[in-house]
Design a protein around this motif. Structure first.
Motif, mmCIF file in Angstrom:
data_model
loop_
_atom_site.group_PDB
_atom_site.id
_atom_site.type_symbol
_atom_site.label_atom_id
_atom_site.label_comp_id
_atom_site.label_asym_id
_atom_site.label_seq_id
_atom_site.Cartn_x
_atom_site.Cartn_y
_atom_site.Cartn_z
ATOM 1 N N GLN A 81 32.686 43.272 33.156
ATOM 2 C CA GLN A 81 32.852 43.620 34.569
ATOM 3 C C GLN A 81 33.850 44.758 34.743
ATOM 4 O O GLN A 81 33.773 45.513 35.717
ATOM 5 C CB GLN A 81 33.304 42.395 35.368
ATOM 6 N N GLN A 82 34.769 44.893 33.803
ATOM 7 C CA GLN A 82 35.752 45.977 33.853
ATOM 8 C C GLN A 82 35.234 47.248 33.178
ATOM 9 O O GLN A 82 35.952 48.230 33.064
ATOM 10 C CB GLN A 82 37.066 45.531 33.208
ATOM 11 N N GLY A 83 33.984 47.211 32.702
ATOM 12 C CA GLY A 83 33.370 48.395 32.119
ATOM 13 C C GLY A 83 33.550 48.531 30.616
ATOM 14 O O GLY A 83 33.240 49.580 30.057
ATOM 15 N N PHE A 84 34.009 47.492 29.955
ATOM 16 C CA PHE A 84 34.206 47.543 28.505
ATOM 17 C C PHE A 84 33.111 46.762 27.801
ATOM 18 O O PHE A 84 32.537 45.824 28.356
ATOM 19 C CB PHE A 84 35.572 46.954 28.126
ATOM 20 N N SER B 54 44.030 47.771 25.802
ATOM 21 C CA SER B 54 45.287 47.496 25.097
ATOM 22 C C SER B 54 45.399 45.997 24.831
ATOM 23 O O SER B 54 44.707 45.182 25.446
ATOM 24 C CB SER B 54 46.487 47.955 25.925
ATOM 25 N N GLU B 55 46.306 45.644 23.940
ATOM 26 C CA GLU B 55 46.524 44.226 23.668
ATOM 27 C C GLU B 55 46.990 43.502 24.926
ATOM 28 O O GLU B 55 46.545 42.391 25.212
ATOM 29 C CB GLU B 55 47.549 44.043 22.547
ATOM 30 N N GLU B 56 47.845 44.148 25.723
ATOM 31 C CA GLU B 56 48.342 43.529 26.947
ATOM 32 C C GLU B 56 47.202 43.268 27.935
ATOM 33 O O GLU B 56 47.134 42.212 28.567
ATOM 34 C CB GLU B 56 49.418 44.402 27.607
ATOM 35 N N GLN B 57 46.296 44.239 28.079
ATOM 36 C CA GLN B 57 45.143 44.064 28.965
ATOM 37 C C GLN B 57 44.266 42.918 28.474
ATOM 38 O O GLN B 57 43.799 42.100 29.267
ATOM 39 C CB GLN B 57 44.286 45.337 29.010
ATOM 40 N N PHE B 58 44.048 42.879 27.176
ATOM 41 C CA PHE B 58 43.182 41.854 26.611
ATOM 42 C C PHE B 58 43.773 40.463 26.817
ATOM 43 O O PHE B 58 43.070 39.530 27.227
ATOM 44 C CB PHE B 58 42.923 42.102 25.121
ATOM 45 N N VAL B 59 45.061 40.314 26.561
ATOM 46 C CA VAL B 59 45.723 39.022 26.744
ATOM 47 C C VAL B 59 45.636 38.593 28.213
ATOM 48 O O VAL B 59 45.399 37.417 28.515
ATOM 49 C CB VAL B 59 47.180 39.059 26.241
ATOM 50 N N ALA B 60 45.788 39.526 29.140
ATOM 51 C CA ALA B 60 45.683 39.214 30.570
ATOM 52 C C ALA B 60 44.278 38.702 30.906
ATOM 53 O O ALA B 60 44.123 37.735 31.664
ATOM 54 C CB ALA B 60 46.040 40.428 31.420
ATOM 55 N N VAL B 61 43.262 39.346 30.357
ATOM 56 C CA VAL B 61 41.883 38.899 30.576
ATOM 57 C C VAL B 61 41.706 37.493 30.019
ATOM 58 O O VAL B 61 41.124 36.612 30.666
ATOM 59 C CB VAL B 61 40.875 39.885 29.930
ATOM 60 N N ALA B 62 42.228 37.250 28.817
ATOM 61 C CA ALA B 62 42.095 35.937 28.189
ATOM 62 C C ALA B 62 42.824 34.859 28.993
ATOM 63 O O ALA B 62 42.301 33.753 29.178
ATOM 64 C CB ALA B 62 42.613 35.984 26.754
ATOM 65 N N VAL C 206 35.653 35.463 28.840
ATOM 66 C CA VAL C 206 36.377 36.653 28.361
ATOM 67 C C VAL C 206 35.411 37.829 28.265
ATOM 68 O O VAL C 206 35.681 38.926 28.765
ATOM 69 C CB VAL C 206 37.068 36.385 27.008
ATOM 70 N N GLY C 207 34.252 37.606 27.649
ATOM 71 C CA GLY C 207 33.254 38.665 27.525
ATOM 72 C C GLY C 207 32.763 39.174 28.868
ATOM 73 O O GLY C 207 32.608 40.377 29.082
ATOM 74 N N ALA C 208 32.546 38.256 29.800
ATOM 75 C CA ALA C 208 32.081 38.645 31.136
ATOM 76 C C ALA C 208 33.131 39.484 31.861
ATOM 77 O O ALA C 208 32.796 40.505 32.479
ATOM 78 C CB ALA C 208 31.744 37.403 31.960
#
Length: 142
Positions: free
Chosen positions: A68-71, A107-115, A62-64
């Motif tokens: 990689q997305q710049g966050f 956003s929460e949606e972006q974060f959930v997608a990454v997870a 998740v962190g990686a």
């Protein structure tokens, strides 16, 4: 790259005992036994180590991905619960419970997608053939 671990066992299943040592020596002759595996006892067991490996791998993935997305990821904390069917002696699944602090611009949606992607694609997930579930709490003080 190769990672190694060594296990030693002596005795019967119920009365015997063993030690596990990892290449890094984080585990160094760490005790395991029937009691630590199937009851309550001091030491570790293979299922606990699988859960720990999955939690660590998934959280790093998740962190990686965020990096990689710049966050810049903040606090990420994952609890992994491995379910062991004691009647059939089979692992039936692993549940990952991720808590994360809010990340600027995510956003929460972006974060959930990454997870969700990390759940499917972390190295340990790819090595296991059991179902995985995931719960995400985003915006906590993980």
């Amino acid at each position: 790259m190769k990672r190694t671990a060594k296990a030693h066992w002596n005795g019967t299943l119920k009365e015997g005992r063993g030690e596990i040592t990892t290449q890094s020596t984080t585990l160094n002759n760490t005790q395991y036994s029937f009691k630590t595996r199937f009851e309550q006892g001091v030491g570790t067991n293979p299922e606990e180590l699988i859960a720990a490996a999955h939690a660590g791998c998934f959280t790093m993935a998740v962190g990686a991905a965020l990096s990689q997305q710049g966050f810049t990821p903040g606090d990420l904390t994952t609890a992994a619960v491995l379910d062991l069917d004691m009647n059939n002696l089979v692992i039936t699944g692993i549940h990952l419970d991720l808590e994360a602090s809010t990340i600027d611009g995510v956003s929460e949606e972006q974060f959930v997608a990454v997870a969700e992607d990390a759940k499917k694609n972390c190295i340990i997930s790819k090595a296991l053939s059991v179902p995985f579930t995931l719960n995400v709490t985003y915006g906590s003080k993980a």
